[in-house]
Write an enzyme that holds these catalytic residues in place. Structure first.
Site, PDB file in Angstrom:
ATOM      1  N   TRP A 158       8.802  59.509   7.557  1.00 13.32           N
ATOM      2  CA  TRP A 158       9.161  60.758   8.247  1.00 13.32           C
ATOM      3  C   TRP A 158       9.065  61.916   7.265  1.00 13.32           C
ATOM      4  CZ3 TRP A 158       9.016  60.448  13.190  1.00 13.32           C
ATOM      5  CH2 TRP A 158       9.444  61.518  13.991  1.00 13.32           C
ATOM      6  N   ASP A 214       9.997  71.608   7.129  1.00  8.72           N
ATOM      7  CA  ASP A 214      10.366  72.728   7.988  1.00  8.72           C
ATOM      8  C   ASP A 214      11.005  72.255   9.285  1.00  8.72           C
ATOM      9  OD1 ASP A 214       8.054  71.663   9.210  1.00  8.72           O
ATOM     10  OD2 ASP A 214       7.504  73.629  10.019  1.00  8.72           O
ATOM     11  N   GLU A 217       9.240  69.569  11.041  1.00  7.59           N
ATOM     12  CA  GLU A 217       9.084  68.313  10.304  1.00  7.59           C
ATOM     13  C   GLU A 217       7.638  68.049   9.889  1.00  7.59           C
ATOM     14  OE1 GLU A 217      12.698  65.816  12.132  1.00  7.59           O
ATOM     15  OE2 GLU A 217      10.951  65.872  13.448  1.00  7.59           O
ATOM     16  N   GLU A 218       6.888  69.119   9.672  1.00  6.60           N
ATOM     17  CA  GLU A 218       5.471  68.986   9.359  1.00  6.60           C
ATOM     18  C   GLU A 218       5.083  69.569   8.000  1.00  6.60           C
ATOM     19  OE1 GLU A 218       3.939  69.412  14.015  1.00  6.60           O
ATOM     20  OE2 GLU A 218       3.818  71.126  12.656  1.00  6.60           O
ATOM     21  N   GLU A 440      10.190  68.734  26.780  1.00 10.75           N
ATOM     22  CA  GLU A 440       9.962  69.454  25.535  1.00 10.75           C
ATOM     23  C   GLU A 440       8.930  70.555  25.736  1.00 10.75           C
ATOM     24  OE1 GLU A 440       9.455  67.775  21.168  1.00 10.75           O
ATOM     25  OE2 GLU A 440       7.562  67.608  22.260  1.00 10.75           O
TER      26      GLU A 440
END
Length: 620
Positions: A158, A214, A217-218, A440
């Site tokens: 992750w 960030d 999550e990238e 989402e």
């Protein structure tokens, strides 16, 4: 009785909404069907949030009390985890509702306070869970972004660490603590909650100048959102510490330096949301809009240094952000400047096809509702060269200056901007299915809901926008006393101390919804060298059915020379199932070495919630 409270809430919210909009075409819609949509979807959103809450939520089987699932979706994408960030943002919204005690949604405040206390207890447990980011000792483990719903660590790959989670969690708890202090319950705040909060505040003071992943999550770098909420946590933490007679020097020391660094994201016309990274993006990002609404302080006016929603910087950025999506989404055809448009995370986004997000479009509306609140409160609005382009979308001839509330220019602009804000919500309504579910995303060309269904953050975003449209705002976090930017920035940090804290409030599992599957964490000791990896497999599909090419990989994030620890949290195991398994390692040449001995045997426990863990050593 609960039903009459809901009825009172309906009357109240309709009254608020009916008087909130100006008299024009969209306002006529607002006083009728838009009002009803706000009420209906607000009620549905609150109920849906509770369905995602552990212990009692019907969409969260096997989830511990106080933990939120991000979504009941378990594949493509699998969001059946608890994220520190999402949970903190959602609970902050619930704490705001509790503190304001404005019962437009017929809330059971006693039950809500129990949920808030369950959240605090659950976070005390999570703080002490060793994970791929590290352990509580030294603080590193607090940067872990997500966990299994039964308190076990998530051991898969992750984007970690993520440094916004501790700050956001601290903010949510500090908001509740301020309420307790105001109501004479200092001992509860000091003795029970402060020991949990102080771990997160110590993390911020120590790690604020370190890069991390960030909001999405990238990207591994420096994030505007993270820096801003870290600043808020330090300022608010200091204020609460002083009220409780606790040490606050570390927070006072680093807060101005974080604020100084925050200015680095401003490029003169908009916010560059991610810096110290070469990711090939423009930097235009929902990150910046979320920052303004989650650091909104009703006592701060239109301060530029903290990027308050009505500040020149934030308004200029709002225009740049929204305009960036007008030409790239098919659903925005014909929606030019000055008209609300569907918006997403960032223009270059490709995740799940790169679409508008419900929470993004709602956030665009919420910033404007915040700004309108501030202008009404202070009795004027100011246009600068920086914000002029934003205001020109609503009056092509308006000039920089200050316009008081009794002037035609003020009235015309605020009326148009309220219509503009409502327009974003109308778009959300347009692409919300009849059952009220907020996913989402929704398709950039057709508007069909996509990705994870019933996203908890989407529902929280709707509630927040609804509250702000009603001019129900959170309390001040002290921004106006901590908005002076130092003349020179420093990168100084303060190394913290961290202590495990027992859950401060008792929780009940009497009504826990049984788990459908049980994540089981295996802790395994095996000395390896660089290039070797450890796996496990067995006679169940979750472990690859004895196929070494499909085995379950263990994580070496906690491996040290003194403790040769590998671990994995295996998902997809059914309660009560007995299975056989063994560990093996792979060499750099992909050859396989099995451990010796007989097959291991394990029976997955039943009940709810469960956090089963197994310790093992390599069998020679």
């Amino acid at each position: 009785m609960h039903f009459p409270r809901i009825a009172v809430g309906i009357v109240s919210v309709l009254g608020h909404l009916a008087t909130a909009s100006p008299v024009n075409e969209v306002a006529e819609r607002s006083t009728a069907s838009l009002d009803f949509y706000f009420l209906k979807e607000g009620l549905f959103s609150y109920k849906s949030i509770l369905k995602a809450l552990g212990n009692t939520g019907s969409n969260a089987p096997g989830t511990a009390a106080g933990l939120f699932i991000a979504s009941p979706n378990t594949e493509n994408p699998d969001y059946f985890f608890t994220w520190t960030r999402d949970s903190a943002l959602t609970f902050k919204g619930l704490v705001d509702i509790f503190v304001e005690s404005n019962n437009v949604l017929g809330v059971d405040f006693n039950a809500l306070e129990s949920h808030i206390q369950d959240y605090i207890s659950s976070q005390a447990v999570l703080q002490n869970v060793s994970n791929p980011s590290g352990r509580l000792s030294g603080g590193s483990g607090l940067g872990e972004p997500k966990f299994e719903v039964n308190f076990n660590p998530y051991s898969g790959g992750w984007g970690r660490p993520q440094r916004d989670g501790p700050a956001l969690r601290a903010i949510a708890m500090l908001t509740y603590m301020r309420h307790l202090i105001q109501h004479g319950k200092q001992s509860v705040a000091s003795d029970l909650i402060w020991p949990v909060v102080v771990n997160d505040l110590a993390y911020v003071a120590q790690y604020w100048n370190n890069t991390g992943f960030d909001l999405w999550e990238e990207v591994d770098g420096s994030s505007f959102f993270t820096t801003a909420v870290q600043h808020r946590a330090m300022v608010e933490g200091s204020a609460v510490a002083q009220a409780l007679g606790k040490s606050h020097a570390a927070y006072d020391f680093v807060a101005p330096q974080i604020l100084c660094f925050l200015q680095s994201y401003w490029n003169g016309s908009a916010i560059v949301s991610n810096i110290n990274v070469n990711d090939g993006r423009s930097g235009i990002d929902l990150n910046s809009i979320l920052t303004s609404i989650h650091t909104f302080d009703p006592a701060a006016g239109c301060d530029d240094s903290t990027f308050q929603p009505c500040s020149s910087n934030a308004l200029a950025n709002h225009k740049v952000y929204v305009d960036a999506f007008r030409s790239i989404y098919g659903v925005n055809a014909g929606l030019g400047p000055g008209k609300a448009a569907n918006v997403g995370r960032y223009p270059e986004d490709v995740y799940q096809g790169g679409n508008p997000w419900y929470l993004a479009t709602l956030a665009a509306a919420e910033q404007l509702y915040d700004a309108l609140y501030q202008w009404q409160k202070q009795g004027y609005l100011t246009i600068t060269q920086t914000s002029l382009a934003f205001f020109r979308d609503f009056s092509s001839s308006v000039e920089p200056g200050t316009y008081k509330s009794n002037t035609p220019t003020y009235k015309s602009l605020t009326q148009s901007i309220r219509t503009y804000a409502d327009g974003f919500v109308l778009l959300v309504e347009k692409y919300t299915p009849g059952n009220g579910s907020l996913a989402e995303q929704y398709d950039r060309n057709t508007g069909v809901p996509l990705s994870a269904n019933d996203l908890t953050w989407s529902f929280a975003a709707f509630l927040s926008a609804l509250q702000r449209r009603l001019s129900i705002v959170p309390g001040s976090w002290g921004s106006s006393s901590a908005n002076t930017v130092p003349t020179a920035c420093s990168t100084t940090t303060v190394t913290g101390t961290y202590s495990a804290v027992a859950p401060p409030f008792p929780t009940s599992t009497a009504h826990c919804v049984p788990a459908v599957t049980v994540p089981v964490t295996f802790w395994f000791i095996k000395n390896t060298y660089w290039g070797e990896n450890v796996y496990m497999t067995g006679n169940v599909s979750a472990l690859g059915n004895w196929n070494t090419s499909a085995g379950y990989g263990l994580n070496a994030g906690l491996y040290t020379s003194n403790e040769n620890l590998w671990f994995a949290t295996v998902e997809g195991l059914e309660p009560g199932v007995t299975f056989e398994y063994k560990f093996y390692k792979t060499e750099p040449d992909n050859s396989v070495t099995w451990e010796g001995g007989n097959n291991r045997v394990y029976t997955v426990p039943t009940g709810c919630p469960l956090a089963p863990q197994v310790s093992a050593v390599w069998q020679s």
